[in-house]
Design an enzyme around this catalytic site. Structure first.
Site, PDB file in Angstrom:
ATOM      1  N   LYS A   1      -3.374  -9.940  12.395  1.00 32.08           N
ATOM      2  CA  LYS A   1      -3.258  -9.458  11.015  1.00 32.08           C
ATOM      3  C   LYS A   1      -2.398 -10.443  10.228  1.00 32.08           C
ATOM      4  CE  LYS A   1      -1.076  -5.772   8.227  1.00 32.08           C
ATOM      5  NZ  LYS A   1      -0.496  -4.419   8.187  1.00 32.08           N
TER       6      LYS A   1
ATOM      7  N   ASP B   1       2.465  -7.556   1.749  1.00 34.02           N
ATOM      8  CA  ASP B   1       1.898  -6.213   1.672  1.00 34.02           C
ATOM      9  C   ASP B   1       2.706  -5.386   0.675  1.00 34.02           C
ATOM     10  OD1 ASP B   1       0.734  -3.773   2.000  1.00 34.02           O
ATOM     11  OD2 ASP B   1       1.471  -3.442   4.052  1.00 34.02           O
TER      12      ASP B   1
ATOM     13  N   LYS C   1       4.232   0.551  -2.325  1.00 39.53           N
ATOM     14  CA  LYS C   1       5.378   0.889  -1.470  1.00 39.53           C
ATOM     15  C   LYS C   1       6.614   1.119  -2.338  1.00 39.53           C
ATOM     16  CE  LYS C   1       4.173  -1.842   2.636  1.00 39.53           C
ATOM     17  NZ  LYS C   1       4.060  -0.748   3.606  1.00 39.53           N
TER      18      LYS C   1
ATOM     19  N   ASP D   1       4.391  -9.280   7.157  1.00 44.95           N
ATOM     20  CA  ASP D   1       3.132  -8.619   7.513  1.00 44.95           C
ATOM     21  C   ASP D   1       2.054  -9.606   7.982  1.00 44.95           C
ATOM     22  OD1 ASP D   1       2.233  -6.065   7.906  1.00 44.95           O
ATOM     23  OD2 ASP D   1       1.225  -5.898   5.969  1.00 44.95           O
TER      24      ASP D   1
ATOM     25  N   ASP E   1      -2.329   1.225   1.226  1.00 41.08           N
ATOM     26  CA  ASP E   1      -1.277   0.621   2.051  1.00 41.08           C
ATOM     27  C   ASP E   1      -1.691   0.564   3.529  1.00 41.08           C
ATOM     28  OD1 ASP E   1       1.091  -0.588   2.594  1.00 41.08           O
ATOM     29  OD2 ASP E   1       2.324   1.223   2.451  1.00 41.08           O
TER      30      ASP E   1
ATOM     31  N   GLU F   1      -3.899  -1.172   4.863  1.00 46.27           N
ATOM     32  CA  GLU F   1      -4.822  -2.273   4.600  1.00 46.27           C
ATOM     33  C   GLU F   1      -5.062  -3.156   5.820  1.00 46.27           C
ATOM     34  OE1 GLU F   1      -1.630  -2.467   4.173  1.00 46.27           O
ATOM     35  OE2 GLU F   1      -1.309  -4.351   5.242  1.00 46.27           O
TER      36      GLU F   1
ATOM     37  N   ARG G   1      -5.587  -2.474   8.886  1.00 47.32           N
ATOM     38  CA  ARG G   1      -6.701  -2.008   9.717  1.00 47.32           C
ATOM     39  C   ARG G   1      -8.056  -2.362   9.088  1.00 47.32           C
ATOM     40  NH1 ARG G   1      -4.628   4.129   9.556  1.00 47.32           N
ATOM     41  NH2 ARG G   1      -2.654   3.022   9.368  1.00 47.32           N
TER      42      ARG G   1
HETATM   43  N1  BES Z   1       2.455  -3.396   7.033  1.00 45.15           N
HETATM   44  C1  BES Z   1       2.590  -1.988   7.077  1.00 45.15           C
HETATM   45  C2  BES Z   1       3.276  -1.506   8.358  1.00 45.15           C
HETATM   46  C3  BES Z   1       4.705  -1.883   8.531  1.00 45.15           C
HETATM   47  C4  BES Z   1       5.710  -1.026   8.124  1.00 45.15           C
HETATM   48  C5  BES Z   1       5.064  -3.048   9.156  1.00 45.15           C
HETATM   49  C6  BES Z   1       7.025  -1.363   8.325  1.00 45.15           C
HETATM   50  C7  BES Z   1       6.377  -3.393   9.356  1.00 45.15           C
HETATM   51  C8  BES Z   1       7.359  -2.539   8.946  1.00 45.15           C
HETATM   52  C9  BES Z   1       1.222  -1.321   6.986  1.00 45.15           C
HETATM   53  O1  BES Z   1       0.248  -2.002   6.285  1.00 45.15           O
HETATM   54  C10 BES Z   1       1.436  -0.013   6.321  1.00 45.15           C
HETATM   55  O2  BES Z   1       1.837  -0.013   5.193  1.00 45.15           O
HETATM   56  N2  BES Z   1       1.167   1.064   7.022  1.00 45.15           N
HETATM   57  C11 BES Z   1       1.351   2.368   6.510  1.00 45.15           C
HETATM   58  C12 BES Z   1       0.200   3.226   6.988  1.00 45.15           C
HETATM   59  C13 BES Z   1       0.106   4.556   6.302  1.00 45.15           C
HETATM   60  C14 BES Z   1      -0.277   4.365   4.836  1.00 45.15           C
HETATM   61  C15 BES Z   1      -0.924   5.402   7.001  1.00 45.15           C
HETATM   62  C16 BES Z   1       2.675   2.905   7.037  1.00 45.15           C
HETATM   63  O3  BES Z   1       3.039   2.598   8.170  1.00 45.15           O
HETATM   64  O4  BES Z   1       3.352   3.612   6.308  1.00 45.15           O
HETATM   65 ZN    ZN Z   2       0.504  -4.096   6.195  1.00 45.30          ZN
HETATM   66 ZN    ZN Z   3       0.363  -1.576   4.186  1.00 47.85          ZN
END
Ligand code: BES
Ligand code: ZN
Ligand code: ZN
Length: 479
Positions: A237, A242, A249, A260, A319, A321, A323
């Site tokens: 990824k 992000d 966020k 990210d 967010d 994204e 996946r």
């Molecule tokens: N890049 C983030 C995950 C992340 C969070 C990485 C903190 C490192 C530290 C990912 O794209 C994300 O935002 N995931 C969301 C998913 C949710 C919307 C289902 C998350 O983890 O809140």
């Molecule tokens: Zn992300």
């Molecule tokens: Zn994200």
């Protein structure tokens, strides 16, 4: 990035001149062992109340002592990293260390411990410049292997740490080209038009609001022989930033989202290490480089995306994204007909909640393969744990309007939900060949920990290199 100069001298113990000597103080169950210490050294350490995690300089010798928690390779890498990290701030330019075993981890720890990243304008170039390793054994080859793996980890760290204004998808593609040229790797860089022609529609949707173009980077290392032991696709990824997109966020969560892209950077480090070590495994590194930005052209919750694999995805949260990018990249990776597919991603905050900052989540459908990866990860010095899939969590991804939804209907078990989303894009014949590594915790940590500096750690490189070595039939580390 300043490099540490390391020189190996066989049979040089006590003969090589340097400004300071590094010595380990061995502990057993947190009790200091006195065997290798002179009465003077022992008295000094006792007086200073030396503990296993400490480093201490005895100035008249001069010696720098570093506590060693046990006689293991990982403990040696840590003790070495600790000593080198301290020596970066001290006025000794050359240091010697005598190694009689685990030269691999001495080289690994020294180079990992030496790395740091900063945009500070007043950084002085003082401290350690050269490390001389002596041994009565022909340990140079193992020492070099450790140094090479650490250099590959440091490459991943450096790109991750580079600020998002600089390190966009094109920049990472440029670095990948340099890595390919230096190591004789094949490289293909797919631009927007390629992605559109090949139906990477979910990938493209994620990047739509960015001023920067997305790129798919595909590096190939053919393996040492004409008949390599296995073909492995490593998918990373690569979100250069992000923001969350329209599902923006909160401010505090935006900080450090340059990290990210850690999965893609790890994939780059892994293929560099594989070629440096000359492993007899064919490796494909596939980097999905994009930016999740916000703007009038952004993809939205309620949009439905038609992925490369043919499945439709209802977007409920922009967010989630990573996946989406990975779904299309995993589709591409399966077309290469690999024996194994490993993806690395800073995929979920939920994985960090579950396992803490330092541990990678291992997921997949093949328990044997996951156990193998777990063992190799722990041997490599990285922390990891298996997070189990189940059909109840899978059901949470059901969508009323599309084949699958990009988030679950409950927050609980989010790391596995994300893993199961990816799993929906793995074809039946590849289900047992696939491993998902969620590195959201260890990829970027604000404080120094273990052999890692503050910031990017290069998580995933060491464990995947061990995985490749295992396929090659080699032993972990180097003896
Ligand atoms: N890049 C983030 C995950 C992340 C969070 C990485 C903190 C490192 C530290 C990912 O794209 C994300 O935002 N995931 C969301 C998913 C949710 C919307 C289902 C998350 O983890 O809140
Ligand atoms: Zn992300
Ligand atoms: Zn994200």
């Amino acid at each position: 990035m300043k490099n540490l100069n390391i020189e190996f001298v066989q049979n040089g113990e006590g003969q090589v001149k340097s400004d300071i000597t590094i010595k380990f103080v061995i502990f057993e169950k947190e009790k200091m062992l006195r065997g290798e210490l002179s009465p003077k050294e022992e008295a000094f350490l006792e007086f200073q109340d030396f503990k296993v995690d400490d480093v201490l300089v005895m100035q008249d010798a001069p010696i720098i002592f570093s506590g060693l928690s046990e006689m293991s390779g990982n403990a040696i890498a840590y003790a070495m990293a600790k000593a080198v990290r301290a020596l970066k701030k001290l006025p000794y330019k050359t240091a010697t260390f005598n190694v009689e075993w685990e030269a691999y981890n001495v080289g690994l720890g020294a180079v990992l411990g030496f790395y740091s990243f900063s945009y500070k304008t007043d950084e002085k170039q003082k401290g350690l410049e050269k490390l001389i390793i002596t041994s009565s054994k022909p340990a140079g080859h193992c020492l070099n292997d450790g140094i090479m793996v650490a250099n590959s980890v440091n490459l991943a760290r450096e790109v991750v740490n580079t600020m998002p204004e600089v390190a966009n998808a094109a920049y990472v593609a440029k670095i990948a080209k340099e890595v390919a040229n230096e190591n004789g790797l094949e490289i293909f860089v797919g631009d927007k038009d390629f992605l559109a022609k090949e139906n990477f529609n979910a990938f493209l949707a994620v990047n739509r609001a960015s001023k920067n173009d997305p790129f798919l980077v595909h590096l190939t290392y053919k393996g040492k022989s004409s008949k390599p032991k296995a073909r492995v696709a490593v998918v990373g990824k690569g979100l250069t930033y992000d923001s969350g997109g329209l599902s923006l966020k909160p401010s505090a969560s935006l900080v450090s989202m340059k990290s990210d892209k850690s999965g893609a950077c790890a994939a780059l480090g892994i293929i560099k290490a594989a070629s440096h070590l000359g492993l007899d495994v064919e490796v494909h590194a596939i980097l999905g480089m994009a930016e999740n930005a916000i703007g009038p052209n952004a993809y939205r919750p309620d949009d439905v995306l038609f992925t490369r694999e043919g499945k439709s995805v209802e977007v409920q949260n922009t967010d989630a994204e990573g996946r989406l990018v990975l779904a299309d990249c995993l589709s591409y990776a399966q077309d290469l007909k690999p024996d194994y597919i490993i993806d690395l991603a800073t995929l979920t905050g939920a994985c960090v909640v579950a396992l803490g900052d330092y541990t990678t989540g291992i997921m997949g459908y093949n328990m044997t393969l996951q156990h193998k990866m777990l063992t190799l990860a722990l041997n490599s010095g990285e922390l990891a744990a298996i997070l189990p899939f189940n059909r109840h969590l899978k059901k949470l991804l059901d969508s009323k309007v599309a084949d699958i939804c990009n988030i679950g209907s409950s927050r609980m078990g989010g790391a596995m939900q994300a893993g199961l989303f990816l799993g929906a894009f793995i074809r039946e014949e590849y289900k047992d060949k696939w491993i998902h590594l969620d590195i959201a915790g260890p990829a970027f940590v604000n404080e120094v920990w273990d052999v890692n500096p503050a910031g990017a750690s290069g998580a995933g490189v060491r464990m995947c290199v061990e995985f490749l070595k295992d396929l090659e039939g080699g032993q972990w580390g180097c003896k």
